[in-house]
Design a protein around this motif. Structure first.
Motif, mmCIF file in Angstrom:
data_model
loop_
_atom_site.group_PDB
_atom_site.id
_atom_site.type_symbol
_atom_site.label_atom_id
_atom_site.label_comp_id
_atom_site.label_asym_id
_atom_site.label_seq_id
_atom_site.Cartn_x
_atom_site.Cartn_y
_atom_site.Cartn_z
ATOM 1 N N PHE A 166 0.831 -1.205 0.000
ATOM 2 C CA PHE A 166 0.000 0.000 0.000
ATOM 3 C C PHE A 166 0.866 1.257 0.000
ATOM 4 C CE2 PHE A 166 -2.038 3.400 2.433
ATOM 5 C CZ PHE A 166 -3.205 3.593 1.702
ATOM 6 N N GLY A 167 1.907 1.286 0.849
ATOM 7 C CA GLY A 167 2.791 2.446 0.905
ATOM 8 C C GLY A 167 3.478 2.720 -0.416
ATOM 9 N N LEU A 168 3.901 1.657 -1.098
ATOM 10 C CA LEU A 168 4.562 1.825 -2.392
ATOM 11 C C LEU A 168 3.631 2.447 -3.426
ATOM 12 C CD1 LEU A 168 6.636 -1.462 -2.868
ATOM 13 C CD2 LEU A 168 7.527 0.846 -2.551
ATOM 14 N N LEU A 169 2.410 1.910 -3.519
ATOM 15 C CA LEU A 169 1.493 2.341 -4.576
ATOM 16 C C LEU A 169 0.726 3.605 -4.222
ATOM 17 C CD1 LEU A 169 0.117 -1.133 -5.691
ATOM 18 C CD2 LEU A 169 1.748 0.310 -6.887
ATOM 19 N N TYR A 170 0.539 3.882 -2.934
ATOM 20 C CA TYR A 170 -0.244 5.048 -2.528
ATOM 21 C C TYR A 170 0.633 6.290 -2.348
ATOM 22 C CZ TYR A 170 -3.895 7.736 -0.169
ATOM 23 O OH TYR A 170 -4.817 8.705 0.167
ATOM 24 N N PHE A 171 1.863 6.118 -1.852
ATOM 25 C CA PHE A 171 2.718 7.267 -1.563
ATOM 26 C C PHE A 171 3.945 7.359 -2.480
ATOM 27 C CE2 PHE A 171 0.710 6.507 2.650
ATOM 28 C CZ PHE A 171 0.077 7.737 2.793
ATOM 29 N N ILE A 172 4.679 6.245 -2.634
ATOM 30 C CA ILE A 172 5.977 6.290 -3.311
ATOM 31 C C ILE A 172 5.829 6.550 -4.814
ATOM 32 C CG2 ILE A 172 7.986 4.912 -3.979
ATOM 33 C CD1 ILE A 172 8.275 5.789 -1.178
ATOM 34 N N ILE A 173 5.115 5.683 -5.512
ATOM 35 C CA ILE A 173 5.040 5.763 -6.972
ATOM 36 C C ILE A 173 4.355 7.036 -7.460
ATOM 37 C CG2 ILE A 173 4.055 4.666 -9.032
ATOM 38 C CD1 ILE A 173 4.732 1.975 -7.828
ATOM 39 N N PRO A 174 3.230 7.479 -6.897
ATOM 40 C CA PRO A 174 2.609 8.724 -7.385
ATOM 41 C C PRO A 174 3.526 9.935 -7.274
ATOM 42 C CG PRO A 174 1.057 7.502 -6.038
ATOM 43 C CD PRO A 174 2.381 6.817 -5.876
ATOM 44 N N SER A 175 4.416 9.944 -6.271
ATOM 45 C CA SER A 175 5.341 11.065 -6.095
ATOM 46 C C SER A 175 6.686 10.817 -6.749
ATOM 47 C CB SER A 175 5.548 11.335 -4.593
ATOM 48 O OG SER A 175 4.332 11.675 -3.969
ATOM 49 N N LYS A 176 6.835 9.639 -7.389
ATOM 50 C CA LYS A 176 8.084 9.249 -8.051
ATOM 51 C C LYS A 176 9.277 9.327 -7.098
ATOM 52 C CE LYS A 176 6.888 9.976 -12.889
ATOM 53 N NZ LYS A 176 6.772 8.523 -13.099
ATOM 54 N N LEU A 177 9.086 8.784 -5.906
ATOM 55 C CA LEU A 177 10.184 8.638 -4.963
ATOM 56 C C LEU A 177 10.847 7.291 -5.194
ATOM 57 C CD1 LEU A 177 8.478 10.045 -1.733
ATOM 58 C CD2 LEU A 177 9.937 11.257 -3.358
ATOM 59 N N MET A 178 11.887 6.979 -4.413
ATOM 60 C CA MET A 178 12.648 5.760 -4.634
ATOM 61 C C MET A 178 12.690 4.912 -3.374
ATOM 62 S SD MET A 178 13.816 4.768 -7.496
ATOM 63 C CE MET A 178 15.092 3.659 -6.923
ATOM 64 N N GLU A 199 1.871 18.294 -6.081
ATOM 65 C CA GLU A 199 2.675 18.813 -7.185
ATOM 66 C C GLU A 199 3.986 19.438 -6.739
ATOM 67 O OE1 GLU A 199 0.361 21.487 -9.480
ATOM 68 O OE2 GLU A 199 -1.110 19.981 -10.101
ATOM 69 N N HIS A 200 4.037 19.966 -5.522
ATOM 70 C CA HIS A 200 5.220 20.731 -5.127
ATOM 71 C C HIS A 200 5.881 20.207 -3.846
ATOM 72 C CE1 HIS A 200 4.179 23.573 -8.250
ATOM 73 N NE2 HIS A 200 2.961 23.705 -7.728
ATOM 74 N N ASP A 201 5.134 20.155 -2.759
ATOM 75 C CA ASP A 201 5.717 19.765 -1.478
ATOM 76 C C ASP A 201 5.570 18.264 -1.278
ATOM 77 O OD1 ASP A 201 6.747 19.602 1.010
ATOM 78 O OD2 ASP A 201 5.253 20.857 1.995
ATOM 79 N N PHE A 202 6.713 17.561 -1.359
ATOM 80 C CA PHE A 202 6.679 16.100 -1.258
ATOM 81 C C PHE A 202 7.045 15.605 0.148
ATOM 82 C CE2 PHE A 202 7.447 17.031 -5.724
ATOM 83 C CZ PHE A 202 6.490 16.226 -6.335
ATOM 84 N N ILE A 203 7.136 16.537 1.088
ATOM 85 C CA ILE A 203 7.557 16.121 2.421
ATOM 86 C C ILE A 203 6.522 15.201 3.077
ATOM 87 C CG2 ILE A 203 6.567 18.123 3.594
ATOM 88 C CD1 ILE A 203 9.878 16.322 4.454
ATOM 89 N N LEU A 204 5.217 15.500 2.860
ATOM 90 C CA LEU A 204 4.189 14.620 3.422
ATOM 91 C C LEU A 204 4.254 13.229 2.795
ATOM 92 C CD1 LEU A 204 1.034 16.907 3.778
ATOM 93 C CD2 LEU A 204 2.452 15.947 5.600
ATOM 94 N N SER A 205 4.481 13.186 1.495
ATOM 95 C CA SER A 205 4.589 11.892 0.818
ATOM 96 C C SER A 205 5.733 11.077 1.395
ATOM 97 C CB SER A 205 4.802 12.089 -0.686
ATOM 98 O OG SER A 205 3.697 12.719 -1.273
#
Length: 289
Positions: free
Chosen positions: A25-37, A112-118
Motif C-alpha cells: 500500500f505504501g509503495l502504490l499510494y505514496f511512493i510511486i505517485p510522487s516518483k520517490l525511490m 505537485e510541489h511539497d513532497f515532504i508529506l509523501s
C-alpha cells in the motif's frame, strides 16, 4: 497435535501477510505517485516502472524468483520458507492494489510541489510493513537474500552489503528522477528505519540473550542447528542453591529474536532469559573489520 502446529504457523504467516499488505500500500499510494525511490530489489522495480511503465507486481515476482531458488539451495528451506511467503504475498498485494487503482476503487496520494508529506507517510507505512514482517521471521526477499548468501559464503556484514546495494540502486535512479526526489527518498528511508526499530521494540539491530536453564546444552544445540548461530557456554553457580549451572550466551539479529525465544521455551518453558540491547557487534554473521 497437527492442529496446534497449523495454528502456530498461521500465527507467523498472518502477520507477514499484514506487513506485506501495508508495505505494498505504501509503495502504490505514496511512493510511486510522487516518483520517490526505495533501496534493494524494490528500488529496481520502481526504476523499471518509471522508465518502462512495467508493473511493480510483475517485476517484483520476476526479480525474486531466481533469488528465491538460489537462496533455497544455498541457505536451506528453514531459513528461506518465510521469505517465500513474504515474496508471494507482496506480489499478490501489489497486484491487488494495482487493480484497485486501475478501476478507480482506490486513490493515490499526489502533490505537485511539497513532497515532504509523501516521504513522511511513505516512511511510516513502509517501515511499519517491514517491521511487522521482520518481527515474525519473514522478509520481502530481494537484496536480503543476496546479503544472506554473501554473508554465509564470504563472511561479509549483512548490514554493509544491504547499504552498498541501496546506494548503488538509489544512485542509478538519478538517471530518471530529479535529485531533490532523492533527498525526499532519504527522508522516507530514515523514517522507515526508525519505524522498523520501533515495531521491533528496540533501537539496535542485534540482541544478546543470556539463558539460564537446567537444559542449557540442549538449548545451545538447537540454536546452533536450527539458527546457525554460535552459543557460548559460561560456567556459573547459583548463589542461593549453591548448585553449578551453565549459562548460554548468544547474540542474534533483530529478525531472529522471536525464533530464539521459541527455541528456548520449547526446550525449557521455565528457562530464565535475559535480553539485552547490543550497541555494536563485530564478528562472524555481524560486522567484519
Amino acid at each position: 497435535m497437527k492442529i496446534s502446529k497449523i495454528m502456530e504457523q498461521l500465527k507467523m504467516i498472518l502477520p507477514i501477510l499484514l506487513g506485506t499488505a501495508i508495505y505494498a500500500f505504501g509503495l502504490l499510494y505514496f511512493i510511486i505517485p510522487s516518483k520517490l525511490m526505495e533501496g534493494g530489489i524494490t528500488g529496481i522495480t520502481l526504476l523499471l516502472n518509471y522508465a518502462f511503465s512495467i508493473s511493480p507486481s510483475l517485476s517484483t515476482l520476476l526479480l525474486n524468483i531466481p533469488l528465491f531458488l538460489i537462496g533455497w539451495k544455498m541457505l536451506g528451506a528453514k531459513q528461506i520458507i518465510y521469505t517465500g511467503v513474504g515474496i508471494g504475498s507482496l506480489t499478490f498485494f501489489l497486484w491487488l492494489f494495482e487493480k484497485m487503482i486501475h478501476f478507480g476503487w482506490m486513490g493515490t496520494f499526489q502533490t505537485e510541489h511539497d513532497f515532504i508529506l509523501s516521504s513522511l507517510y511513505a516512511g511510516v507505512t513502509l517501515g511499519a510493513g517491514l517491521g511487522i514482517v521482520f518481527r515474525f521471521g519473514g522478509t520481502t526477499g530481494g537484496s536480503d537474500i543476496i546479503a544472506r548468501i554473501l554473508n554465509r559464503k564470504f563472511g561479509w556484514s549483512m548490514g554493509r552489503i544491504l547499504l552498498v546495494i541501496d546506494i548503488v540502486i538509489i544512485s542509478a535512479s538519478l538517471l530518471y528522477i530529479p535529485k531533490e526526489k532523492i533527498l525526499y527518498t532519504l527522508v522516507a528511508v530514515f523514517i522507515a528505519s526508525k519505524m522498523i526499530d520501533f515495531i521491533q521494540e528496540g533501537a539496535y539491530s542485534a540482541r544478546a540473550f543470556m539463558i539460564i536453564s537446567d537444559h542449557t546444552m540442549d538449548i545451545a544445540d538447537m540454536i546452533t542447528k536450527d539458527m546457525d548461530r554460535g552459543v557460548t557456554i559460561i560456567p556459573a553457580v547459583g548463589a542461593f542453591s549453591k548448585q553449578a549451572k551453565h549459562v548460554a550466551y548468544c547474540v542474534v539479529s533483530r529478525q531472529e529474536i522471536r525464533r530464539l525465544h521459541q527455541i528456548v521455551k520449547s526446550v525449557d518453558p521455565r528457562a530464565f532469559i535475559i535480553i539485552q540491547d547490543v550497541h555494536d557487534v563485530h564478528g562472524e554473521g555481524f560486522k567484519e573489520e
